[in-house]
Design an enzyme around this catalytic site. Structure first.
Site, PDB file in Angstrom:
ATOM      1  CB  SER A  13      -0.910   0.021   1.231  1.00 32.14           C
ATOM      2  OG  SER A  13      -1.710  -1.117   1.253  1.00 32.14           O
ATOM      3  CD  GLU A  84      -5.431   4.623 -11.939  1.00 30.87           C
ATOM      4  OE1 GLU A  84      -5.845   3.503 -11.607  1.00 30.87           O
ATOM      5  OE2 GLU A  84      -4.659   5.296 -11.244  1.00 30.87           O
ATOM      6  CG  HIS A 196       0.767  -2.267 -13.940  1.00 30.57           C
ATOM      7  ND1 HIS A 196       1.270  -1.411 -14.892  1.00 30.57           N
ATOM      8  CD2 HIS A 196      -0.088  -1.534 -13.192  1.00 30.57           C
ATOM      9  CE1 HIS A 196       0.735  -0.206 -14.721  1.00 30.57           C
ATOM     10  NE2 HIS A 196      -0.099  -0.268 -13.689  1.00 30.57           N
ATOM     11  NE  ARG A 237      -3.707  -2.128 -14.135  1.00 26.60           N
ATOM     12  CZ  ARG A 237      -3.706  -1.678 -12.888  1.00 26.60           C
ATOM     13  NH1 ARG A 237      -3.599  -2.518 -11.879  1.00 26.60           N
ATOM     14  NH2 ARG A 237      -3.809  -0.391 -12.651  1.00 26.60           N
ATOM     15  CG  HIS A 294       0.325  -4.426 -10.340  1.00 27.48           C
ATOM     16  ND1 HIS A 294       1.253  -3.596  -9.727  1.00 27.48           N
ATOM     17  CD2 HIS A 294      -0.866  -3.772 -10.254  1.00 27.48           C
ATOM     18  CE1 HIS A 294       0.649  -2.507  -9.294  1.00 27.48           C
ATOM     19  NE2 HIS A 294      -0.645  -2.588  -9.576  1.00 27.48           N
ATOM     20  NE  ARG A 329      -6.067  -4.610  -8.530  1.00 31.48           N
ATOM     21  CZ  ARG A 329      -5.390  -3.481  -8.662  1.00 31.48           C
ATOM     22  NH1 ARG A 329      -5.909  -2.330  -8.281  1.00 31.48           N
ATOM     23  NH2 ARG A 329      -4.185  -3.473  -9.183  1.00 31.48           N
TER      24      ARG A 329
END
Ligand code: SIN
Length: 451
Positions: A13, A84, A196, A237, A294, A329
């Site tokens: 985080s 994003e 990623h 992604r 990632h 995600r």
């Protein structure tokens, strides 16, 4: 009591460059955020979890503001929301540009350290989860200390550092998942790891360094060796990472170029600093990037309040699997998840009864450490594309989580989101809404529908 293997602020985080996805803009709504989350997750998002996240995320941002986190604002003092991949509107709240994780972790660590009712044990690694009559009753720490509690909430992060090429800190090897598994908790969706698309490649000192997707949200482009664009940079992604990998293969190169020359460097101060430090000037030259592991969508299987299958054992954040992320995600849903589901789990844990006796202490056992050989094998055999032959070789790996992951990936005989099988290239609609659950027989994961 907060038991932390590392100093409090040292975590994935802390490294997070993305922000919190939350429907805060005037042209946004939780329903729209839900829709984007469902699309990105490729038919396996647990809708009830996504509804909780998208409805409660805005309040989490406000809670953090009350706790002293300053999110980036425009000249009129309104939140400056970023864009994003996979988001249909600007929805990402950042703090300090791409330093969001650092800002939030610092602020909350300081509050926890000072709080009179929170005892912090830093540099103290939980080595076993203790159970009494089938309930979780506490943890044993590596130094022999025993902590008895009414509930344990795991917030131990993910496992993406198990792959040779990763954006994660080296400690992200799924230790919490293994502790929970040894205590009898079900794990789920271990085959779902997100790659990623834009981690620095081929530059000593910055290998695997993440260049945030928000750069593409501000207009950054991906260019191949011939200077051509080859993908919608703001697609979800899984799609972008696959396109980058395929273009590298087609052009026999080990990276593609991220063009951020037209972008104001002041928006991404820590990215630009790291690039400068290794001799790249992103205002003048392309940044060489390639996919890296990632984020693991899988984890300890939980309900919407973080409850695992072991009573009084909870999990939140990347070590948990609520089913929220499905097979892919949506960017920046994970920090929001930490606060939305962390709060719910904390409240639920308070309602657990105190332990009624002293649990037996299991024999001290340390799982074998993850070796570089395992990391290389995972990258090769459970990377962006996998097949049964490669996955079967991982069933013999010394690191237990690698074996569990391989068994899960073998059980899902289709391609979906982050899980792409060369031998099963199509998505199987019959597996929509199905999650891969590792239960009592770790060698035989089952596919179960979660609502
Ligand atoms: C990024 O900033 O590109 C990563 C954010 C995320 O993983 O959600």
């Amino acid at each position: 009591m907060l038991v932390s293997a590392t100093p409090l602020a040292q975590s994935s985080s802390y490294w997070a460059q993305g922000g919190l996805a939350a429907a805060l803009a005037i042209d946004d709504s939780p329903a729209r955020h839900l829709q984007d989350t469902l699309i990105a997750g490729r038919g396996t998002v647990r809708r009830s979890a996504a509804e909780v996240l998208t409805e409660e995320a805005p309040a989490s941002v406000r809670d953090l503001e009350r706790l002293g986190v300053h999110f980036d604002a425009d000249r009129r003092g309104r939140l400056a929301l970023g864009l994003e991949g996979g988001h249909s509107v600007r929805r990402i709240a950042h703090a300090g540009g791409s330093a969001t994780g650092r800002r939030i972790s610092r602020q909350l660590s300081a509050l926890a350290a000072e709080h009179e009712r929170i005892e912090v044990l830093e540099d103290c690694r939980a080595s076993a989860i203790l159970t009494l009559d089938g309930r979780c009753a506490g943890v044993r720490c590596h130094d022999g200390r025993v902590v008895l509690t009414r509930a344990v909430v795991l917030a131990t992060g993910g496992a993406a550092a198990m792959w040779a090429r990763t954006t994660n800190p080296t400690g992200s090897t799924g230790s919490g998942l293994l502790l929970a598994h040894l205590a009898g908790a079900e794990l789920a969706d271990l085959e779902m790891v997100q790659f990623h698309p834009t981690a620095v490649a081929g530059i000593a000192g910055a290998e695997g360094f993440l260049v945030t997707e928000a750069v593409r949200g501000e207009g950054g482009l991906l260019l191949d060796a011939g200077g051509e664009r080859f993908v919608d940079e703001l697609a979800p992604r899984d799609e972008v990472a696959r396109a980058v990998a395929q273009r590298m293969l087609a052009t026999s190169t080990s990276s593609v170029g991220l063009d951020m020359r037209a972008i104001d460097p002041a928006l991404f101060p820590n990215v630009v600093t790291v690039l400068h430090d290794v001799g790249i000037d992103p205002t003048r030259e392309l940044v060489p990037v390639a996919p890296a592991s990632h984020y693991v969508m899988g984890g300890v299987a939980t309900d919407l309040d973080g409850r695992s299958s072991v009573p009084a054992l909870y999990a939140v954040g990347e070590c948990a699997c609520t089913g929220l992320h499905g097979a892919n995600r949506l960017a920046s849903n994970s920090l929001s998840e930490c606060f939305v589901f962390g709060r719910r789990a904390g409240l639920a844990a308070l309602d657990e009864p105190p332990p009624t006796g002293r649990p037996a202490l299991p024999a001290a056992a340390r799982p074998p450490a993850l070796t570089q050989a395992s990391r290389v094998a995972l990258w090769r055999d459970a990377g962006i594309e996998r097949d049964a032959d490669g996955l079967r070789t991982l069933l013999e790996d010394p690191y237990p989580l690698v074996r569990l992951l391989a068994a899960s990936a073998l059980a899902r005989e289709e391609s979906r989101g982050a899980h792409q099988r060369r031998d099963f290239p199509a998505l199987d609609p019959a597996l929509d809404d199905h999650h891969t659950v590792v239960g009592a027989d770790p060698a035989a994961p089952t596919l179960a529908v979660w609502r």
